[in-house]
Design a protein around this motif. Structure first.
Motif, PDB file in Angstrom:
ATOM      1  N   PRO A 263       0.804  -1.221   0.000  1.00 15.52           N
ATOM      2  CA  PRO A 263       0.000   0.000   0.000  1.00 15.52           C
ATOM      3  C   PRO A 263       0.844   1.280   0.000  1.00 15.52           C
ATOM      4  CG  PRO A 263       0.170  -0.839   2.213  1.00 15.52           C
ATOM      5  CD  PRO A 263       1.047  -1.728   1.361  1.00 15.52           C
TER       6      PRO A 263
ATOM      7  N   ALA B  53      -9.004  -2.326  -2.083  1.00 14.36           N
ATOM      8  CA  ALA B  53      -8.458  -1.211  -1.295  1.00 14.36           C
ATOM      9  C   ALA B  53      -9.193  -1.119   0.039  1.00 14.36           C
ATOM     10  CB  ALA B  53      -8.604   0.086  -2.092  1.00 14.36           C
TER      11      ALA B  53
ATOM     12  N   LEU C  38      -1.532   5.421   2.665  1.00  9.69           N
ATOM     13  CA  LEU C  38      -2.579   4.423   2.403  1.00  9.69           C
ATOM     14  C   LEU C  38      -3.747   5.056   1.632  1.00  9.69           C
ATOM     15  CD1 LEU C  38      -3.620   1.454   3.138  1.00  9.69           C
ATOM     16  CD2 LEU C  38      -5.071   2.687   4.738  1.00  9.69           C
TER      17      LEU C  38
END
Ligand SMILES: C[S@@+](CC[C@H](N)C(=O)[O-])C[C@H]1O[C@@H](n2cnc3c(N)ncnc32)[C@H](O)[C@@H]1O
Length: 228
Positions: free
Chosen positions: A40, A65, A109
């Motif tokens: 990530p 995700a 992230l």
């Protein structure tokens, strides 16, 4: 082998960290780069925003995700608490403090997550794992591997490291790996034997000091290329 999300700490680094960890010059950034085990990290997303194309490969990309973000939320406070409990293990010149480190990991992230689905369909995020990568010989100029090889030396054997590095050298002209320490902050036991073996196969390998240090003592990368 299928990856279990419960075993993963999906912490990712940013483009500026990649730049410093790997001493990336402007011409490096303009070259064909593959990030192996990018997870990530926001490296790919930030490069794309600058008009550059990076390919990232990771077994984590079998998850969405949202799944990766949920796992991040579940572990982040525990990891930051572990960092705070071991103050002598960390250098804060880059991130400033554990709280800021957490914010930087959240930002990376979020950047990654916002780019992931589109990037997957564009072939910029590719599901795959070392020691075998589905790319042709010499597909890239530079293969980068951050916080996977050497760091997890207790979990992955010398043979895995050798096969992985040779595989990256098959698909890229040059390989850079950071850091060279294990999770216990010791220099990886695989490093010296691997350098010896690579040199005996005609590669040039050098350990180089870099301008990034978070794990105390973790400010070196390994650069490997074919001899001229
Ligand atoms: C600590 S994270 C580092 C992420 C990113 N490189 C960075 O520095 O921000 C380690 C990554 O290695 C990936 N990984 C685990 N096994 C792998 C394998 N066999 N081949 C490639 N990557 C792997 C994990 O999924 C995870 O994303």
């Amino acid at each position: 082998m299928a990856m279990k999300l419960d075993n993963v700490v999906p912490f990712g680094r940013a483009l500026d960290e990649y730049r410093q960890m790997f001493c990336l010059s402007g011409s490096d950034l303009d070259s064909g780069i593959i990030g192996v085990g990018d997870g990530p990290a926001s490296f790919n997303a930030e490069m794309f925003r600058q008009g550059r194309r990076v390919v990232s490969v990771d077994p984590l990309y079998c998850f969405s995700a949202a799944e990766i973000a949920r796992r991040f939320d579940a572990v982040v406070d525990d990891i930051i608490a572990q960092v705070k409990a071991t103050p002598e293990d960390w250098v804060w010149t880059y991130h400033g403090s554990p709280e800021q480190l957490k914010l930087n990991r959240i930002r990376a992230l979020q950047f990654f997550a916002s780019d992931f689905e589109a990037g997957k369909s564009e072939g910029r995020y590719v599901l795959g794992e070392l020691p075998s990568l589905a790319f042709g010989d010499g597909s890239f100029q530079l293969a980068l591997c951050s916080h996977f090889l050497f760091l997890y030396s207790a979990h992955f054997s010398y043979d895995f490291h050798r096969a992985s590095v040779l595989e990256m050298l098959r698909i890229a002209s040059e390989v850079r790996i950071f850091p060279l320490l294990t999770l216990m902050r010791e220099r990886s036991p695989h490093l010296e034997p691997l350098i010896g073996e690579l040199e005996s196969r005609g590669f040039v390998a050098s350990v180089e000091k870099v301008g990034y240090e978070l794990q105390r003592g973790g400010d070196e990368m390994l650069r490997i290329r074919r001899s001229a």
